[in-house]
Design an enzyme around this catalytic site. Structure first.
Site, PDB file in Angstrom:
ATOM      1  N   HIS A 227       6.952   0.253  11.190  1.00 48.44           N
ATOM      2  CA  HIS A 227       6.788   1.021  12.456  1.00 48.44           C
ATOM      3  C   HIS A 227       7.797   0.561  13.412  1.00 48.44           C
ATOM      4  O   HIS A 227       7.992  -0.593  13.765  1.00 48.44           O
ATOM      5  CB  HIS A 227       5.346   0.713  13.073  1.00 48.44           C
ATOM      6  CG  HIS A 227       4.162   1.263  12.332  1.00 48.44           C
ATOM      7  ND1 HIS A 227       3.007   0.989  12.399  1.00 48.44           N
ATOM      8  CD2 HIS A 227       4.418   1.954  11.267  1.00 48.44           C
ATOM      9  CE1 HIS A 227       2.227   1.322  11.245  1.00 48.44           C
ATOM     10  NE2 HIS A 227       3.004   2.122  10.744  1.00 48.44           N
TER      11      HIS A 227
ATOM     12  N   ASP B  42       5.979   7.605   7.953  1.00 46.61           N
ATOM     13  CA  ASP B  42       6.889   7.633   8.578  1.00 46.61           C
ATOM     14  C   ASP B  42       7.201   8.620   9.386  1.00 46.61           C
ATOM     15  O   ASP B  42       8.346   9.192   9.583  1.00 46.61           O
ATOM     16  CB  ASP B  42       8.209   7.293   7.705  1.00 46.61           C
ATOM     17  CG  ASP B  42       8.147   6.096   6.819  1.00 46.61           C
ATOM     18  OD1 ASP B  42       7.628   4.990   7.170  1.00 46.61           O
ATOM     19  OD2 ASP B  42       8.685   6.360   5.749  1.00 46.61           O
TER      20      ASP B  42
HETATM   21  P1  GDP Z   1       5.891   5.459  11.347  1.00 48.67           P
HETATM   22  O1  GDP Z   1       5.948   4.535  10.388  1.00 48.67           O
HETATM   23  O2  GDP Z   1       5.177   6.577  11.538  1.00 48.67           O
HETATM   24  O3  GDP Z   1       5.746   4.472  12.634  1.00 48.67           O
HETATM   25  O4  GDP Z   1       7.466   5.808  11.461  1.00 48.67           O
HETATM   26  P2  GDP Z   1       8.953   4.869  11.385  1.00 48.67           P
HETATM   27  O5  GDP Z   1       8.989   3.992  12.371  1.00 48.67           O
HETATM   28  O6  GDP Z   1       8.502   4.149   9.969  1.00 48.67           O
HETATM   29  O7  GDP Z   1       9.896   5.992  11.096  1.00 48.67           O
HETATM   30  C1  GDP Z   1      10.363   6.832  12.325  1.00 48.67           C
HETATM   31  C2  GDP Z   1      11.674   6.481  12.769  1.00 48.67           C
HETATM   32  O8  GDP Z   1      12.201   7.696  13.827  1.00 48.67           O
HETATM   33  C3  GDP Z   1      11.922   5.304  13.626  1.00 48.67           C
HETATM   34  O9  GDP Z   1      13.264   4.733  13.276  1.00 48.67           O
HETATM   35  C4  GDP Z   1      11.955   5.830  15.038  1.00 48.67           C
HETATM   36  O10 GDP Z   1      12.547   5.078  15.849  1.00 48.67           O
HETATM   37  C5  GDP Z   1      12.725   7.425  14.916  1.00 48.67           C
HETATM   38  N1  GDP Z   1      11.896   8.338  15.885  1.00 48.67           N
HETATM   39  C6  GDP Z   1      10.498   8.395  16.061  1.00 48.67           C
HETATM   40  N2  GDP Z   1      10.595   9.571  16.965  1.00 48.67           N
HETATM   41  C7  GDP Z   1      11.728   9.968  17.204  1.00 48.67           C
HETATM   42  C8  GDP Z   1      12.229  11.481  17.655  1.00 48.67           C
HETATM   43  O11 GDP Z   1      11.472  12.189  17.945  1.00 48.67           O
HETATM   44  N3  GDP Z   1      13.624  11.701  17.329  1.00 48.67           N
HETATM   45  C9  GDP Z   1      14.159  10.594  16.522  1.00 48.67           C
HETATM   46  N4  GDP Z   1      15.719  11.095  16.511  1.00 48.67           N
HETATM   47  N5  GDP Z   1      13.839   9.546  16.199  1.00 48.67           N
HETATM   48  C10 GDP Z   1      12.529   9.167  16.373  1.00 48.67           C
HETATM   49  P1  IMO Z   2       4.147   3.930   7.362  1.00 46.62           P
HETATM   50  O1  IMO Z   2       3.026   3.244   8.096  1.00 46.62           O
HETATM   51  C1  IMO Z   2       5.965   5.807   3.896  1.00 46.62           C
HETATM   52  C2  IMO Z   2       4.236   4.826  -0.118  1.00 46.62           C
HETATM   53  C3  IMO Z   2       5.137   3.868  -1.064  1.00 46.62           C
HETATM   54  C4  IMO Z   2       4.443   4.476  -2.368  1.00 46.62           C
HETATM   55  C5  IMO Z   2       2.832   4.586  -2.085  1.00 46.62           C
HETATM   56  C6  IMO Z   2       2.193   3.379  -2.438  1.00 46.62           C
HETATM   57  O2  IMO Z   2       5.319   3.212   7.857  1.00 46.62           O
HETATM   58  O3  IMO Z   2       4.116   5.433   7.545  1.00 46.62           O
HETATM   59  P2  IMO Z   2       1.684   0.723  -1.534  1.00 46.62           P
HETATM   60  O4  IMO Z   2       2.868  -0.433  -1.454  1.00 46.62           O
HETATM   61  O5  IMO Z   2       1.290   1.230  -0.235  1.00 46.62           O
HETATM   62  O6  IMO Z   2       0.921   0.348  -2.589  1.00 46.62           O
HETATM   63  O7  IMO Z   2       2.724   1.889  -2.196  1.00 46.62           O
HETATM   64  O8  IMO Z   2       2.977   4.751  -0.598  1.00 46.62           O
HETATM   65  N1  IMO Z   2       3.886   3.963   1.101  1.00 46.62           N
HETATM   66  C7  IMO Z   2       4.635   4.437   2.480  1.00 46.62           C
HETATM   67  N2  IMO Z   2       5.467   5.458   2.679  1.00 46.62           N
HETATM   68  N3  IMO Z   2       5.433   5.075   4.883  1.00 46.62           N
HETATM   69  C8  IMO Z   2       4.609   3.812   4.859  1.00 46.62           C
HETATM   70  O9  IMO Z   2       4.038   3.533   5.809  1.00 46.62           O
HETATM   71  C9  IMO Z   2       3.965   3.881   3.385  1.00 46.62           C
HETATM   72  N4  IMO Z   2       3.279   2.641   2.992  1.00 46.62           N
HETATM   73  C10 IMO Z   2       3.005   3.038   1.538  1.00 46.62           C
HETATM   74  O10 IMO Z   2       6.495   4.202  -0.854  1.00 46.62           O
HETATM   75  O11 IMO Z   2       5.059   5.778  -2.604  1.00 46.62           O
HETATM   76 MG    MG Z   3       7.261   3.878   8.760  1.00 44.95          MG
END
Ligand code: GDP
Ligand code: IMO
Ligand code: MG
Length: 429
Positions: free
Chosen positions: A41, A13
């Site tokens: 994502h 994340d």
């Molecule tokens: P990923 O799993 O690594 O793709 O990340 P996620 O999408 O799960 O979580 C990142 C969150 O932060 C999302 O809600 C994005 O819209 C938000 N986000 C990404 N970059 C930025 C940033 O530079 N600033 C802020 N405030 N939010 C961001």
């Molecule tokens: P993105 O791509 C954050 C974490 C779960 C748990 C561990 C194992 O959005 O960054 P699983 O279901 O994969 O066997 O769970 O990994 N986990 C993540 N945490 N972002 C993710 O994906 C995750 N995918 C799995 O919370 O701790």
């Molecule tokens: Mg994520």
């Protein structure tokens, strides 16, 4: 031609999707190389928000061919739903390709995931319960069913029914509930018809594209410290998100890769269990005032499970290790704007154990659970970073943090996130 890998450097994340969206502008193919629908994502385009779990974020561009690589485990109901949702919002999925070698997730994998977590009692991993671990276990046990099987519907139905019966008996023996083999076979045969047009030999397809001069972007889900080999085992996922996993998960070779971008949030978050040295918690393990501020301002709730993320300061010991194991050429530092209102910002530069500074990231989680972070404190900038487009638009204190990261980890910070929207970004150097 360039092959760029994007990899998370923390516990997921980090904002990978937004950076992938940005880099997609200059790449023709965007390829997911591992993980499954445990990933969440988010990409924000104007007033539109896209939450993706399986299809690479590059799908939002007309010029991009999105590819689900052989290293991914694919949940067909999620994939079909994602295609339908995108198409209904005017995003074409016609160019999507799903590797014939990718393994499929079935309901018995989810049942095993839940049962295993249940049996762990207080020692839960905190998985997403999406069946990821059991699906990869079946792949390793050589009893998995691959996407290529959907091209032979009769045999596919039979295989699914057979495996469902076997796993149903195992689930019951373990104290779980039986699954309905005939119902699963019928449902998945229908889904197989939907997905068949997208299934292809992506390994040869990607090599042919590369030979024809295309530029490829290889997208890792999860992150370095959730990697099954290099993460905080057993509190990890069941695949290899590290950059090396991009080769196994796409069929491209190590010498094809020219650029590796590590995504680091300007602070740290984690969902699920496991040690977290810089976590901002009180004596009861609940988020303290600053930890709560990061949750609230950063909207730190999981996209997939809705769980509140654990929050803490940026950890450069982790980042230095991520530079090593991924051969990072650069870092994208995301969500810096979330710190806009902080009076001061702390950054962990080292771990101390029994009075000694540790030489590197510990290999054992028992040690990680004991370390004491050593912090450098930076004065806050107390102004909004939104709208900044170049380095000189950034407040000097924010630049100070970026330069501290660069000095400490030895690779440049080439992108800085200043907000959730597509263009809320400073591209440096
Ligand atoms: P990923 O799993 O690594 O793709 O990340 P996620 O999408 O799960 O979580 C990142 C969150 O932060 C999302 O809600 C994005 O819209 C938000 N986000 C990404 N970059 C930025 C940033 O530079 N600033 C802020 N405030 N939010 C961001
Ligand atoms: P993105 O791509 C954050 C974490 C779960 C748990 C561990 C194992 O959005 O960054 P699983 O279901 O994969 O066997 O769970 O990994 N986990 C993540 N945490 N972002 C993710 O994906 C995750 N995918 C799995 O919370 O701790
Ligand atoms: Mg994520």
């Amino acid at each position: 031609m360039p092959v760029t890998v994007v990899v998370g450097t923390q516990w997921g994340d980090e904002g990978k999707a937004k950076v992938i969206d940005l880099l997609s502008r200059t790449h023709s193919h965007v390829v997911r190389y591992q993980g499954g629908h445990n990933a969440g994502h988010t990409v924000v385009v104007g007033s539109e928000k896209y939450a993706l779990q399986l299809i690479p974020s590059g799908v939002l561009y007309d010029h991009v061919t999105p590819v689900i690589g052989n290293g991914v485990v694919v949940d067909l109901p999620t994939l079909v739903n994602e295609i339908d949702t995108l198409e209904s919002r005017g995003v074409s999925c016609a160019r999507l390709r799903v590797s014939s070698r990718a393994h499929l997730i079935f309901p018995w994998h989810q049942a095993h995931d839940a049962l295993a977590e249940d049996k762990r009692g207080d020692d839960k991993i905190g998985t997403t319960l999406k069946g990821i671990g059991p699906a990869y276990a079946d792949k390793a046990r050589r009893v998995g069913i691959r996407a290529g099987e959907v091209l032979n519907p009769g045999r596919f139905a039979e295989l699914v029914r057979q495996r469902a019966k076997e796993e149903s008996a195992v689930l019951v023996a373990l104290g779980g509930t039986a699954v309905d083999a005939d119902a699963i076979a019928a449902r998945f045969t229908e889904l197989a018809h939907r997905i068949a047009p997208y299934v292809a030999d992506t390994v040869n397809g990607l090599h042919d594209a590369l030979a024809a001069g295309s530029s490829l972007l290889l997208e890792g889900a999860q992150a370095t410290f959730l990697d099954i080999d290099h993460g905080t085992y057993p509190f990890v996922t069941s695949s290899n998100p590290i950059a090396g996993g991009a080769c196994a998960g796409t069929g491209l070779g190590p010498r094809d890769i020219t650029r590796v971008v590590g995504i680091a949030k300007a602070y740290t978050t984690r969902v699920g269990s496991g040690p977290f040295p810089t976590e901002l918690v009180d004596a009861d393990g609940e988020p303290d005032v600053l930890g709560t501020a990061l949750i609230d301002i950063g909207h730190e709730y999981g996209t997939v499970t809705g769980r509140r993320r654990r929050t803490g300061w940026l950890d450069l010991v982790m980042l230095r290790h991520a530079v090593r194991v991924n051969s990072l050429t650069e870092i994208a530092l995301t969500k810096l704007d979330v710190l806009d209102t902080f009076d001061e910002v702390k950054v962990c530069t080292d771990y101390r154990l029994d009075g000694e500074i540790l030489g590197g990231y510990p290999d054992l989680i028992d040690v990680l659970a004991e370390v004491e972070p050593v912090y450098t404190t930076i004065p806050g900038w107390k102004t909004t970073l939104r709208g900044a487009r170049t380095d000189s638009d950034l407040h000097p204190n924010a630049r100070g943090l970026i330069e501290l990261v660069e000095r400490n980890v030895g690779v440049p910070v080439t992108m800085v996130g200043t907000g959730p929207e597509r263009d809320d970004c400073v591209v440096r150097g």
